[in-house]
Scaffold this active site. Structure first.
Site, PDB file in Angstrom:
ATOM      1  N   GLN A  11       2.711  65.577  41.753  1.00 13.65           N
ATOM      2  CA  GLN A  11       2.580  65.485  43.216  1.00 13.65           C
ATOM      3  C   GLN A  11       2.464  64.042  43.707  1.00 13.65           C
ATOM      4  O   GLN A  11       3.209  63.601  44.573  1.00 13.65           O
ATOM      5  CB  GLN A  11       1.300  66.197  43.672  1.00 13.65           C
ATOM      6  CG  GLN A  11       1.236  67.665  43.414  1.00 13.65           C
ATOM      7  CD  GLN A  11       0.082  68.265  44.208  1.00 13.65           C
ATOM      8  OE1 GLN A  11       0.201  68.513  45.404  1.00 13.65           O
ATOM      9  NE2 GLN A  11      -1.037  68.503  43.560  1.00 13.65           N
ATOM     10  N   ASP A  36       4.974  58.731  27.313  1.00 13.37           N
ATOM     11  CA  ASP A  36       3.937  59.716  27.017  1.00 13.37           C
ATOM     12  C   ASP A  36       2.635  58.962  26.742  1.00 13.37           C
ATOM     13  O   ASP A  36       2.561  58.185  25.779  1.00 13.37           O
ATOM     14  CB  ASP A  36       4.382  60.524  25.784  1.00 13.37           C
ATOM     15  CG  ASP A  36       3.362  61.560  25.359  1.00 13.37           C
ATOM     16  OD1 ASP A  36       2.220  61.521  25.854  1.00 13.37           O
ATOM     17  OD2 ASP A  36       3.716  62.404  24.522  1.00 13.37           O
ATOM     18  N   ILE A  37       1.627  59.186  27.577  1.00 12.66           N
ATOM     19  CA  ILE A  37       0.401  58.376  27.436  1.00 12.66           C
ATOM     20  C   ILE A  37      -0.382  58.707  26.160  1.00 12.66           C
ATOM     21  O   ILE A  37      -1.345  58.007  25.837  1.00 12.66           O
ATOM     22  CB  ILE A  37      -0.527  58.452  28.683  1.00 12.66           C
ATOM     23  CG1 ILE A  37      -1.043  59.861  28.927  1.00 12.66           C
ATOM     24  CG2 ILE A  37       0.169  57.888  29.919  1.00 12.66           C
ATOM     25  CD1 ILE A  37      -2.196  59.911  29.956  1.00 12.66           C
ATOM     26  N   TYR A  61      -3.533  65.820  32.744  1.00  9.43           N
ATOM     27  CA  TYR A  61      -3.594  67.271  32.582  1.00  9.43           C
ATOM     28  C   TYR A  61      -4.408  67.751  33.781  1.00  9.43           C
ATOM     29  O   TYR A  61      -5.549  67.322  33.955  1.00  9.43           O
ATOM     30  CB  TYR A  61      -4.294  67.607  31.259  1.00  9.43           C
ATOM     31  CG  TYR A  61      -4.416  69.079  30.989  1.00  9.43           C
ATOM     32  CD1 TYR A  61      -3.605  69.703  30.043  1.00  9.43           C
ATOM     33  CD2 TYR A  61      -5.332  69.870  31.675  1.00  9.43           C
ATOM     34  CE1 TYR A  61      -3.718  71.069  29.788  1.00  9.43           C
ATOM     35  CE2 TYR A  61      -5.445  71.228  31.435  1.00  9.43           C
ATOM     36  CZ  TYR A  61      -4.641  71.815  30.489  1.00  9.43           C
ATOM     37  OH  TYR A  61      -4.746  73.172  30.247  1.00  9.43           O
ATOM     38  N   THR A 101     -11.259  62.640  39.837  1.00  2.58           N
ATOM     39  CA  THR A 101     -11.425  63.829  40.672  1.00  2.58           C
ATOM     40  C   THR A 101     -12.864  64.064  41.141  1.00  2.58           C
ATOM     41  O   THR A 101     -13.817  63.629  40.481  1.00  2.58           O
ATOM     42  CB  THR A 101     -10.962  65.062  39.850  1.00  2.58           C
ATOM     43  OG1 THR A 101     -11.344  66.252  40.517  1.00  2.58           O
ATOM     44  CG2 THR A 101     -11.595  65.091  38.462  1.00  2.58           C
ATOM     45  N   TYR A 125     -11.984  70.416  32.441  1.00  2.00           N
ATOM     46  CA  TYR A 125     -11.141  69.453  33.173  1.00  2.00           C
ATOM     47  C   TYR A 125     -11.992  68.302  33.711  1.00  2.00           C
ATOM     48  O   TYR A 125     -11.673  67.133  33.500  1.00  2.00           O
ATOM     49  CB  TYR A 125     -10.416  70.179  34.313  1.00  2.00           C
ATOM     50  CG  TYR A 125      -9.748  69.259  35.315  1.00  2.00           C
ATOM     51  CD1 TYR A 125      -8.614  68.527  34.970  1.00  2.00           C
ATOM     52  CD2 TYR A 125     -10.261  69.122  36.612  1.00  2.00           C
ATOM     53  CE1 TYR A 125      -8.005  67.679  35.893  1.00  2.00           C
ATOM     54  CE2 TYR A 125      -9.656  68.276  37.538  1.00  2.00           C
ATOM     55  CZ  TYR A 125      -8.532  67.567  37.165  1.00  2.00           C
ATOM     56  OH  TYR A 125      -7.939  66.716  38.086  1.00  2.00           O
ATOM     57  N   LYS A 129     -11.848  64.291  32.694  1.00  2.00           N
ATOM     58  CA  LYS A 129     -11.549  63.251  33.702  1.00  2.00           C
ATOM     59  C   LYS A 129     -12.684  62.219  33.743  1.00  2.00           C
ATOM     60  O   LYS A 129     -12.434  61.030  33.933  1.00  2.00           O
ATOM     61  CB  LYS A 129     -11.335  63.871  35.091  1.00  2.00           C
ATOM     62  CG  LYS A 129     -10.088  64.719  35.228  1.00  2.00           C
ATOM     63  CD  LYS A 129      -8.778  63.982  34.959  1.00  2.00           C
ATOM     64  CE  LYS A 129      -8.381  63.018  36.029  1.00  2.00           C
ATOM     65  NZ  LYS A 129      -7.008  62.482  35.834  1.00  2.00           N
TER      66      LYS A 129
HETATM   67  N1  LIG Z   1      -4.169  68.178  41.997  1.00  2.00           N
HETATM   68  C1  LIG Z   1      -5.385  68.060  42.508  1.00  2.00           C
HETATM   69  O1  LIG Z   1      -5.865  68.908  43.268  1.00  2.00           O
HETATM   70  C2  LIG Z   1      -6.215  66.840  42.178  1.00  2.00           C
HETATM   71  C3  LIG Z   1      -7.492  66.739  42.728  1.00  2.00           C
HETATM   72  C4  LIG Z   1      -8.257  65.621  42.432  1.00  2.00           C
HETATM   73  C5  LIG Z   1      -7.749  64.628  41.616  1.00  2.00           C
HETATM   74  N2  LIG Z   1      -6.500  64.749  41.085  1.00  2.00           N
HETATM   75  C6  LIG Z   1      -6.016  63.691  40.194  1.00  2.00           C
HETATM   76  O2  LIG Z   1      -4.946  63.013  40.844  1.00  2.00           O
HETATM   77  C7  LIG Z   1      -3.990  62.574  39.869  1.00  2.00           C
HETATM   78  C8  LIG Z   1      -2.605  63.059  40.261  1.00  2.00           C
HETATM   79  O3  LIG Z   1      -2.637  64.472  40.353  1.00  2.00           O
HETATM   80  P1  LIG Z   1      -1.320  65.328  40.616  1.00  2.00           P
HETATM   81  O4  LIG Z   1      -1.737  66.525  41.391  1.00  2.00           O
HETATM   82  O5  LIG Z   1      -0.235  64.454  41.111  1.00  2.00           O
HETATM   83  O6  LIG Z   1      -0.999  65.804  39.124  1.00  2.00           O
HETATM   84  P2  LIG Z   1       0.277  66.619  38.627  1.00  2.00           P
HETATM   85  O7  LIG Z   1       1.100  67.060  39.779  1.00  2.00           O
HETATM   86  O8  LIG Z   1      -0.219  67.635  37.642  1.00  2.00           O
HETATM   87  O9  LIG Z   1       1.096  65.488  37.854  1.00  2.00           O
HETATM   88  C9  LIG Z   1       0.714  64.983  36.618  1.00  2.00           C
HETATM   89  C10 LIG Z   1       1.976  64.602  35.872  1.00  2.00           C
HETATM   90  O10 LIG Z   1       1.614  64.042  34.601  1.00  2.00           O
HETATM   91  C11 LIG Z   1       2.491  64.602  33.628  1.00  2.00           C
HETATM   92  N3  LIG Z   1       1.931  64.488  32.276  1.00  2.00           N
HETATM   93  C12 LIG Z   1       1.188  65.397  31.585  1.00  2.00           C
HETATM   94  N4  LIG Z   1       0.915  64.916  30.352  1.00  2.00           N
HETATM   95  C13 LIG Z   1       1.478  63.691  30.266  1.00  2.00           C
HETATM   96  C14 LIG Z   1       1.551  62.697  29.255  1.00  2.00           C
HETATM   97  N5  LIG Z   1       0.992  62.894  28.048  1.00  2.00           N
HETATM   98  N6  LIG Z   1       2.217  61.546  29.494  1.00  2.00           N
HETATM   99  C15 LIG Z   1       2.812  61.336  30.693  1.00  2.00           C
HETATM  100  N7  LIG Z   1       2.803  62.235  31.694  1.00  2.00           N
HETATM  101  C16 LIG Z   1       2.126  63.407  31.484  1.00  2.00           C
HETATM  102  C17 LIG Z   1       2.653  66.032  34.089  1.00  2.00           C
HETATM  103  O11 LIG Z   1       3.732  66.668  33.438  1.00  2.00           O
HETATM  104  P3  LIG Z   1       3.641  68.293  33.260  1.00  2.00           P
HETATM  105  O12 LIG Z   1       3.659  68.869  34.624  1.00  2.00           O
HETATM  106  O13 LIG Z   1       4.868  68.575  32.451  1.00  2.00           O
HETATM  107  O14 LIG Z   1       2.353  68.564  32.525  1.00  2.00           O
HETATM  108  C18 LIG Z   1       2.880  65.813  35.581  1.00  2.00           C
HETATM  109  O15 LIG Z   1       4.231  65.507  35.866  1.00  2.00           O
HETATM  110  C19 LIG Z   1      -4.487  63.110  38.524  1.00  2.00           C
HETATM  111  O16 LIG Z   1      -5.184  62.098  37.847  1.00  2.00           O
HETATM  112  C20 LIG Z   1      -5.439  64.221  38.900  1.00  2.00           C
HETATM  113  O17 LIG Z   1      -6.438  64.420  37.924  1.00  2.00           O
HETATM  114  C21 LIG Z   1      -5.716  65.826  41.360  1.00  2.00           C
END
Ligand SMILES: NC(=O)c1ccc[n+]([C@@H]2O[C@H](COP(=O)([O-])OP(=O)(O)OC[C@H]3O[C@@H](n4cnc5c(N)ncnc54)[C@H](OP(=O)(O)O)[C@@H]3O)[C@@H](O)[C@H]2O)c1
Length: 300
Positions: A11, A36-37, A61, A101, A125, A129
């Protein structure tokens, strides 16, 4: 500058692809196949070969409930992956922007959490984090960690898109009304990241310095909170989605106990955003204005 975005198909990364179009910097967007991290060799060779000046780590994740069933994978990506990135980028003197988060908190407070409040996660989770934050602070060169909450956008899977889909298919949806937080439109967060980079670049230039985050000489690692303005429950969020989306579906408030999920969530996880507003002179949009913008885009 050459800026690497990891996890760029998610996102936040997808919103950064759009927001960065107006930037003078060169952005390189990668996801797990190219960067890949969890793969140390891949990280090191990519950073050197592409002469990266700044990393924005959107890789994570993020499956909160699934993490309860596969804690090793969540830990591998969020904790160890972030450690790899921090250690290697420190060897190469590359600063890092990382995201965390509101789920690192236990939700026992009833006033917004500040950056100084202690984490006490309720879920796997949240724990992974919090470990990611500790690793960034301990091992990276210079860093900014931005904690955000209830993230949504037109990309990926999120609460807004799920509610719209369910609302169009059903006459009634039950939604939790005793968990308080603040939604965050990923587009707003992406734009704020660009503001931070520009601010840091001009600060460095004014001081004849090429190092980002150099105003934090004594405190090289900063934590910030960013979410949209306003405090609501998931129930109020769902009601607003139906209203703004013109969807004829009743929303019934229920308690956390009535809605069975694997991961425990904080009852109150509102983030105090005063520090980021003050340090970077930024105004944060009100949640409902941003929600309207996102739903308009989804309907377009
Ligand atoms: N979403 C929420 O509601 C929320 C709330 C608070 C904080 N956050 C934080 O905000 C940040 C961004 O969130 P987001 O919603 O944009 O997350 P997201 O949509 O899940 O995107 C994360 C991306 O990282 C990829 N990924 C997974 N494992 C990886 C690896 N080993 N190496 C490289 N890429 C990898 C995922 O691929 P796959 O999809 O194939 O796994 C996905 O494309 C994150 O740190 C999250 O913890 C999110």
């Amino acid at each position: 500058m050459k800026i690497l975005i990891t996890g760029a198909d998610g996102q936040l990364g997808s919103e950064l692809k759009i927001s960065s179009r107006s930037s003078d910097d060169q952005f390189i967007f990668t996801d797990i196949e190219k960067f890949d991290i969890t793969n140390k060799d891949m990280i090191e060779s990519f950073l050197i070969k592409n002469r990266i000046n700044l990393i924005i780590n959107c890789a994570s994740y993020t499956a909160v409930d699934r993490a309860e069933e596969e804690p090793e994978l969540a830990k591998k990506i969020n904790s160890f992956g972030t450690k790899n990135l921090s250690v290697i980028s420190k060897n190469l003197s590359i600063p890092l922007i990382h995201f965390s988060t509101d789920f690192i908190f236990d939700g026992r407070k009833n006033i917004p959490y500040t950056e100084d409040d202690k984490g006490n996660p309720l879920s796997v989770y949240g724990a992974t984090k919090l470990e990611s934050e500790i690793n960034v602070n301990k091992y990276s060169y210079r860093s900014i960690i931005i904690r955000t909450s209830w993230l949504y956008s037109t990309f990926g899977n999120n609460f807004v898109k799920t509610m719209i889909k369910l609302g169009n298919a059903k006459n009634l949806i039950k939604v939790i009304s005793d968990q308080y937080g603040s939604p965050t439109y990923a587009k707003d967060l992406a734009e704020s990241i660009l503001k931070i980079i520009n601010y840091e670049k001009s600060f460095a230039a004014k001081n004849n310095n090429s190092i980002l985050f150099s105003d934090n000489v004594t405190k090289r690692h900063q934590i910030y909170h960013y979410s949209n303005e306003g405090i609501i429950t998931w129930y109020e969020f769902a009601k607003a989605i139906m209203d703004i989306g013109n969807i004829d579906c009743e929303i019934l408030p229920i308690t956390t106990e009535e809605y069975k999920v694997l991961a425990k969530r904080p009852k109150y996880s509102v983030l105090d955003t005063k520090k980021i507003q003050r340090d970077y002179n930024m105004a944060i949009p009100f949640w409902k204005d941003s929600l309207k913008e996102c739903i308009e885009k989804l309907n377009y």
